[in-house]
Design an enzyme around this catalytic site. Structure first.
Site, short mmCIF file in Angstrom:
data_model
loop_
_atom_site.label_atom_id
_atom_site.label_comp_id
_atom_site.label_asym_id
_atom_site.label_seq_id
_atom_site.Cartn_x
_atom_site.Cartn_y
_atom_site.Cartn_z
N CYS A 114 4.71 57.80 37.63
CA CYS A 114 3.71 58.28 36.88
C CYS A 114 3.08 57.33 36.03
O CYS A 114 1.94 57.63 35.36
CB CYS A 114 4.42 59.15 35.92
SG CYS A 114 5.38 60.59 36.74
N HIS A 255 -0.11 60.26 30.16
CA HIS A 255 0.48 60.91 31.42
C HIS A 255 0.86 62.33 31.11
O HIS A 255 1.82 62.65 30.11
CB HIS A 255 1.35 60.35 31.89
CG HIS A 255 2.50 60.85 32.81
ND1 HIS A 255 1.91 61.51 34.06
CD2 HIS A 255 3.89 61.21 32.88
CE1 HIS A 255 2.74 62.23 34.61
NE2 HIS A 255 4.23 61.87 34.07
N ASN A 285 2.93 68.49 35.99
CA ASN A 285 2.93 67.15 36.10
C ASN A 285 2.51 66.52 37.33
O ASN A 285 3.28 66.70 38.31
CB ASN A 285 4.52 66.40 35.91
CG ASN A 285 4.53 64.93 35.88
OD1 ASN A 285 3.93 64.42 36.42
ND2 ASN A 285 5.85 64.52 35.32
#
EC number: 2.3.1.180
Length: 329
Positions: A114, A255, A285
């Protein structure tokens, strides 16, 4: 070798057509819309169809970013694709290069989960700063739906698929003001997508492991604790290096892990919610795609203006994390 600056001139995004709502998930596992939203802020996420590949999403996002930048694909010198879910383990960046017609570009994959887009952006900027290249296309993309355990409500509610891209070009004025990157392998076990092999005998006293990758596993409590303590620290470090203050930040783009983390980081930094960009409710996500996905719409809609100061931070498996401070265009 002449040191030159970097400017950010284009951004693009792509998500699959299929939309997976919380209602859909409630039919798969023991959960509910209220439970998911209260813990993550996620309402829906997009998932790739069986015949949709990462190269499709990455190329669409790349094309949109190049169009915004007014840059012909043949003028791209470098392509870095940040992904943990390539179509081919040997790499997908070259497939993107061919698809978009960037015939003169060097292309390679970068894996930092990520944090991948942020790590790739900083890496590309160093190539431009040295004068080795004049233009770079940084793409972050993942199809995590391939690697989710759809019977595990702790993880299956979180992830969506998508891609985002940004064009970086050499400039007389450096718009990447500072960055801070970190890694700590001691925390690796908190978030993994690990190889799971089965022993196979090749002969007497000779064996190997063959298999594939196990679904994503995550210790959500530890990841939350890690993010809300470490992310503000690296943002503050980047601000210090750039000689800037928190008050000068126009936009905070993290993020998009979940809304609770976004809120907690902003609160610790003293950044008001109106400066926090979030699309986690609509996208979930999306791993390496999340930062450019979050940036794309507010830039296209004119909310983010040229000269705005953007603080961005990524964090994820490894564990890896980092921050960058830059001005748009």
């Amino acid at each position: 070798m002449t040191v030159q600056g970097v400017k950010f001139s284009g951004v693009g995004a792509a998500t699959p057509r299929q939309c997976l709502t919380n209602a859909h998930l409630s039919a798969l596992v023991d959960t509910s819309d209220e439970w998911i939203q209260s813990r993550t802020g996620i309402q829906e996420r997009h998932v790739a169809a069986p015949d949709q590949r990462l190269v499709d999403l990455a190329s669409e996002a790349a094309g949109a970013a190049l169009q915004m930048a007014g840059l012909d694909p043949t003028a791209v010198d470098l392509i870095i694709l940040a992904t943990s879910t390539p179509d081919d383990l040997f790499g997908t960046a070259c497939l993107v290069q061919t698809r978009i017609g960037a015939v003169n570009a060097v292309a390679f994959d970068l894996t930092a989960a990520c944090s991948g887009f942020l790590f790739a952006l900083v890496t590309a900027a160093q190539y431009l700063r040295t004068g080795a290249y004049r233009s770079a296309l940084v793409v972050g993309g993942d199809i995590l739906s391939r690697w989710v355990d759809w019977g595990d409500r702790r993880t299956c509610i979180l992830f969506g698929d998508g891609a985002g891209a940004m064009v970086l070009q050499a400039s007389d004025v450096d718009q990447l003001l500072s960055f801070e990157l970190r890694s700590d392998g001691r925390l690796n076990e908190h978030l993994t997508l690990a190889f799971a092999g089965t022993p196979q005998t090749l002969g007497e006293n000779l064996a190997i492991a063959q298999g594939g990758f196990a679904p994503i596993t995550m210790n959500g409590r530890e990841v939350y604790r890690f993010a809300v303590t470490q992310v503000p620290e690296v943002i503050e470090k980047a601000l210090h290096r750039a000689g800037c203050t928190v008050e000068e930040i126009d936009w905070l783009v993290l993020h998009q892990a979940n809304q609770r983390i976004l809120d907690a980081v902003a609160e610790r930094l003293g950044i008001p919610q109106e400066k926090v960009i979030s699309n986690v409710g609509q996208c979930g996500n999306t791993s390496a795609a999340s930062i450019p996905l979050a940036l794309s719409k507010p830039i296209q809609q004119g909310h983010i203006q040229p000269g705005d100061l953007i603080a961005t931070a990524g964090f994820g498996a490894g564990l890896t994390w980092g921050a960058a401070l830059f001005r748009w265009q």
